[in-house]
Write a protein that holds these residues in place. Structure first.
Motif, PDB file in Angstrom:
ATOM      1  N   HIS A  72      -9.979  -3.825   1.826  1.00 21.47           N
ATOM      2  CA  HIS A  72      -9.361  -2.592   2.290  1.00 21.47           C
ATOM      3  C   HIS A  72      -8.837  -1.840   1.071  1.00 21.47           C
ATOM      4  CE1 HIS A  72      -9.567  -3.668   6.578  1.00 21.47           C
ATOM      5  NE2 HIS A  72      -9.592  -4.886   6.073  1.00 21.47           N
ATOM      6  N   LEU A  90      -2.258   1.865   7.028  1.00 28.66           N
ATOM      7  CA  LEU A  90      -3.131   0.706   6.862  1.00 28.66           C
ATOM      8  C   LEU A  90      -3.122  -0.067   8.175  1.00 28.66           C
ATOM      9  CD1 LEU A  90      -4.781  -1.156   4.912  1.00 28.66           C
ATOM     10  CD2 LEU A  90      -2.638  -2.384   4.550  1.00 28.66           C
ATOM     11  N   ASN A  91      -4.283  -0.373   8.703  1.00 26.82           N
ATOM     12  CA  ASN A  91      -4.349  -1.061   9.988  1.00 26.82           C
ATOM     13  C   ASN A  91      -4.302  -2.573   9.761  1.00 26.82           C
ATOM     14  OD1 ASN A  91      -4.912  -2.088  12.532  1.00 26.82           O
ATOM     15  ND2 ASN A  91      -6.219  -0.347  13.061  1.00 26.82           N
ATOM     16  N   TYR A  92      -3.103  -3.128   9.766  1.00 27.11           N
ATOM     17  CA  TYR A  92      -2.960  -4.565   9.517  1.00 27.11           C
ATOM     18  C   TYR A  92      -3.403  -5.395  10.719  1.00 27.11           C
ATOM     19  CZ  TYR A  92       1.650  -2.806  10.960  1.00 27.11           C
ATOM     20  OH  TYR A  92       2.664  -2.115  11.571  1.00 27.11           O
ATOM     21  N   ALA A 107      -7.056   0.662   0.507  1.00 24.50           N
ATOM     22  CA  ALA A 107      -5.668   1.119   0.445  1.00 24.50           C
ATOM     23  C   ALA A 107      -4.735   0.037  -0.105  1.00 24.50           C
ATOM     24  CB  ALA A 107      -5.191   1.556   1.827  1.00 24.50           C
ATOM     25  N   VAL A 108      -5.145  -1.216  -0.011  1.00 26.62           N
ATOM     26  CA  VAL A 108      -4.303  -2.321  -0.481  1.00 26.62           C
ATOM     27  C   VAL A 108      -4.259  -2.291  -2.004  1.00 26.62           C
ATOM     28  CG1 VAL A 108      -4.039  -4.833  -0.580  1.00 26.62           C
ATOM     29  CG2 VAL A 108      -4.805  -3.737   1.548  1.00 26.62           C
ATOM     30  N   ALA A 136       2.323   4.102   1.598  1.00 24.73           N
ATOM     31  CA  ALA A 136       2.522   4.507   2.999  1.00 24.73           C
ATOM     32  C   ALA A 136       3.017   5.942   3.132  1.00 24.73           C
ATOM     33  CB  ALA A 136       3.492   3.555   3.670  1.00 24.73           C
ATOM     34  N   TYR A 174       0.855  -1.187   0.000  1.00 23.26           N
ATOM     35  CA  TYR A 174       0.000   0.000   0.000  1.00 23.26           C
ATOM     36  C   TYR A 174       0.888   1.232   0.000  1.00 23.26           C
ATOM     37  CZ  TYR A 174       0.548   1.439   4.933  1.00 23.26           C
ATOM     38  OH  TYR A 174       1.042   1.901   6.129  1.00 23.26           O
TER      39      TYR A 174
END
Length: 124
Positions: free
Chosen positions: A94, A59-61, A96-97, A46, A44
């Motif tokens: 998600h 991104l909240n992994y 953003a991925v 960043a 993603y």
């Protein structure tokens, strides 16, 4: 410290997430949970996370991992291919991925082999 400008593509890996699920089509597999080992790799942008240094920009992994655990742990799947597809779909939800690869191992599924795995990937 050298200032590196421009976009920053981050590669995030979730390694060796060990869960238990009912997976397979034989009676023994349907009646007994088995280990599944999940590996996710994703990318993603960043740039905002780096520049802002705030969790809200990243991104909240952790959230992704919790969603995978909730979907897989203790649930039933006939085929490893289907399970891999469903986990990949969770990751790609998600926005953003940009790219993701999911590999899921089923340890000791084949005689004389450490494991069998299926790997799928997707991109935007």
């Amino acid at each position: 410290m050298t200032d590196v400008t421009g976009n920053h593509q981050a590669r995030v890996r979730i390694k060796d997430l060990l869960l238990r699920a009912y997976i397979g089509i034989k009676e023994e597999e349907i009646n007994n949970q088995q280990d599944v080992l999940i590996n996710v790799c994703l990318t993603y942008d960043a740039t905002d996370a780096i520049n802002e240094n705030e969790i809200s920009a990243a991104l909240n992994y952790r959230t992704i991992t919790k969603q995978i655990i909730h979907h897989v742990d203790g649930n039933r799947f006939a085929l490893l291919e289907r399970l891999t597809h469903e986990v990949l779909s969770i990751v790609m939800e998600h926005t953003a991925v940009q790219w993701a690869q999911v590999e899921i191992d089923k340890p000791h599924a084949l005689r004389y082999a450490e494991s069998v795995s299926v790997c799928l990937e997707a991109h935007r």
